[in-house]
Write a protein that holds these residues in place. Structure first.
Motif, mmCIF file in Angstrom:
data_model
loop_
_atom_site.group_PDB
_atom_site.id
_atom_site.type_symbol
_atom_site.label_atom_id
_atom_site.label_comp_id
_atom_site.label_asym_id
_atom_site.label_seq_id
_atom_site.Cartn_x
_atom_site.Cartn_y
_atom_site.Cartn_z
ATOM 1 N N GLY A 227 0.812 -1.172 0.086
ATOM 2 C CA GLY A 227 -0.079 -0.258 -0.073
ATOM 3 C C GLY A 227 0.928 1.186 0.225
ATOM 4 O O GLY A 227 0.373 2.555 -0.324
ATOM 5 N N SER A 228 2.150 1.162 0.163
ATOM 6 C CA SER A 228 3.003 2.594 0.285
ATOM 7 C C SER A 228 3.591 2.595 -0.984
ATOM 8 O O SER A 228 4.623 3.360 -1.077
ATOM 9 C CB SER A 228 3.836 2.247 1.552
ATOM 10 N N GLU A 229 3.607 1.613 -1.824
ATOM 11 C CA GLU A 229 3.982 1.644 -3.246
ATOM 12 C C GLU A 229 3.157 2.318 -4.396
ATOM 13 O O GLU A 229 1.889 2.160 -4.312
ATOM 14 C CB GLU A 229 4.545 0.184 -3.782
ATOM 15 N N LYS A 230 3.846 3.306 -5.312
ATOM 16 C CA LYS A 230 3.112 4.009 -6.164
ATOM 17 C C LYS A 230 2.630 2.820 -7.371
ATOM 18 O O LYS A 230 1.398 2.816 -7.748
ATOM 19 C CB LYS A 230 3.726 5.028 -6.740
ATOM 20 N N GLU A 231 3.596 2.254 -7.692
ATOM 21 C CA GLU A 231 3.376 1.058 -8.718
ATOM 22 C C GLU A 231 3.417 -0.214 -7.919
ATOM 23 O O GLU A 231 4.532 -0.340 -7.338
ATOM 24 C CB GLU A 231 4.244 1.313 -9.841
ATOM 25 N N ARG A 232 2.528 -0.952 -8.428
ATOM 26 C CA ARG A 232 2.467 -2.364 -7.655
ATOM 27 C C ARG A 232 2.196 -3.354 -8.801
ATOM 28 O O ARG A 232 3.109 -3.947 -9.211
ATOM 29 C CB ARG A 232 1.267 -2.492 -6.687
ATOM 30 N N GLY A 317 0.914 5.044 3.362
ATOM 31 C CA GLY A 317 0.481 4.248 2.189
ATOM 32 C C GLY A 317 -1.200 4.351 2.170
ATOM 33 O O GLY A 317 -1.734 4.911 3.207
ATOM 34 N N TRP A 319 -4.586 1.683 1.876
ATOM 35 C CA TRP A 319 -5.041 0.067 1.688
ATOM 36 C C TRP A 319 -6.600 0.155 1.656
ATOM 37 O O TRP A 319 -7.095 0.121 2.679
ATOM 38 C CB TRP A 319 -4.379 -0.809 2.728
ATOM 39 N N GLN A 398 -1.755 5.691 -6.166
ATOM 40 C CA GLN A 398 -1.354 4.614 -6.880
ATOM 41 C C GLN A 398 -2.007 4.003 -8.341
ATOM 42 O O GLN A 398 -3.034 5.073 -8.557
ATOM 43 C CB GLN A 398 -1.992 3.333 -5.882
ATOM 44 N N ASP A 404 -6.467 -5.943 -9.811
ATOM 45 C CA ASP A 404 -5.713 -5.763 -8.504
ATOM 46 C C ASP A 404 -6.054 -6.531 -7.607
ATOM 47 O O ASP A 404 -5.247 -7.364 -6.851
ATOM 48 C CB ASP A 404 -5.847 -4.246 -7.871
#
Length: 442
Positions: A227-232, A317, A319, A398, A404
């Protein structure tokens, strides 16, 4: 978003049955609508129009008294909802009903992980809120409004909450393990690095109160990190990148390390067995968007009230979060639109946060006393609104992809959970990839 104790075949049968039940619940409260889209539903013999909602999990509208308030403001309206606990069992039948344009309730919730697919494939089945009287897009975070908006400007849903992620922990268990209990001091232990959280877990384990584990589940930890990443899972062009994205693999490996060290329970979130570990005080720490406090409250015994606290996560992040849509085929489209607009207005979002800890997607709510002075019965007198507001400011915008939910669930439920059962991190990764790719190819 979940412990697998049955064989694969039996589990498939069970999930199929649940999905079928979910479809029945969705279909049971609304018909195709026909031409009489604004007709009354005389569900209680009183000649009232019954607005029906399909929801997942604990969204808190009823718990916050919002249904009752709206019914008082609108005496000819009755609100009825059908709730399926797990989104993975709620969403497939919803998508099926949208595809066939039948069996839909007046209002249908959509989780943020699914909104991209709904926007790209089902927009023609849903009302356009950008054209609904009284709806002002400036009431929502820009990125939240855009998540539910098509390229040609149709907005298919109004945002309810967002999920700025913090860390919730049991003060009594931390104290017994020799760790600090003040939220500010606790947050400093892992500030800036999720790996530091694992180090704190190792400290906890050395003096852990009998029968307790540091964190609730591998899936919860993984979701917090991702949840703390821009691109997952997708890049900005829409390409699936989860296998090649180093941030995803690093998050998976760090979670696997925590599992190998016995720092997380062998549990799948939101399953009955996981719920019981909340009730029986079996873990000390959990990745915690605001709505998780509602989950903790719903599953805790009374003596747990006030024993939790909220600290900043290692990195900001998001979530979770959700939207409310109004299918065009519903029986009461106009009344449903009016209700959803009221339910998602800043004042109602602020009230929902105060009661149920669902953090508003309406910025105007952030300065309201219900947010700035918010406390929660699980966290005592700690002013939690400020903690989550800071988390929201640090959350990345995000990239959301249409699948997803499938990818995230696969990494958790068919991946890192296996490390708690003796699999290596590589074997768990391979299992997750196989499961995810099989579903993406369907």
């Amino acid at each position: 978003m979940r412990a697998r104790t049955r064989s694969a075949r039996n589990r498939a049968v069970v999930l199929a049955a649940v999905a079928s039940l979910g479809a029945g619940l969705l279909a049971g409260c609304a018909d195709d609508g026909g031409d009489d889209k604004n007709s009354s539903t005389d569900g209680d013999g009183g000649g009232k129009t019954t607005i029906t909602l399909g929801l997942f999990g604990t969204m808190g509208f009823k718990e916050a008294g919002l249904y009752t308030e709206y019914e008082k403001l609108n005496p000819k309206i009755k609100i009825a909802d059908n709730v399926i606990q797990r989104n993975e069992n709620y969403y497939p039948p919803l998508l099926n009903h949208l595809t066939t344009n039948s069996g839909l309730l007046d209002v249908q919730a959509v989780e943020v992980a699914n909104i991209s697919e709904i926007v790209s494939t089902q927009a023609d089945k849903l009302s356009d809120f950008s054209k609904v009287s009284g709806v002002d897009k400036s009431n929502w975070l820009d990125w939240k409004w855009q998540q539910a908006t098509t390229k040609d400007g149709q907005t298919v849903g109004l945002g309810t909450d967002v999920g700025p992620t913090a860390i919730c922990y049991r003060k009594d268990l931390y104290e017994q393990a020799g760790l600090p209990t003040d939220p500010g001091e606790v947050g400093k232990l892992w500030a800036g690095d999720w790996a530091k959280l694992i180090s704190v877990g190792e400290r906890y384990k050395k003096k852990a109160p009998s029968g307790t584990v540091f964190m609730d589940s591998p899936g919860g930890l993984l979701n917090g990190i991702l949840g703390s990443e821009k691109e997952r899972f997708y890049d900005s062009s829409g390409k699936v990148i989860y296998k090649s994205n180093p941030a995803v693999r690093a998050a998976f490996n760090l979670t696997a390390e925590a599992a190998e060290k016995g720092l997380v329970q062998s549990q799948t979130q939101f399953q009955p067995s996981w719920n019981s570990t909340i009730a029986n005080n079996k873990f000390a720490t959990i990745s915690c968007p605001p709505w998780m406090l509602g989950t903790l409250k719903d599953n805790s015994k009374p003596e747990a009230k006030g024993k939790w606290a909220v600290a900043a996560a290692p990195k900001g992040g998001n979530w979770g979060g959700s939207f409310l849509t109004v299918p065009k085929s519903g029986k009461n489209v106009a009344e449903a639109q009016k209700f959803v607009a009221w339910l998602t207005a800043p004042k109602q979002q602020a009230r929902l946060f105060k009661v149920q800890a669902s953090f508003p997607s309406a910025p105007a709510a952030y300065t309201m006393p219900e947010v700035t002075g918010a406390v929660n019965e699980m966290t005592g007198d700690q002013p939690i609104g400020t903690v989550f507001a800071e988390a929201a400011k640090g959350a990345p915008v995000q990239v959301i992809g249409p699948k997803d939910q499938i990818i995230q669930q696969g990494l958790s439920d068919n991946g890192v959970i296996l490390v708690t059962k003796g699999k290596s991190a590589q074997d768990a990764w391979d299992s997750a990839v196989k499961s995810i790719d099989n579903k993406l190819d369907q």
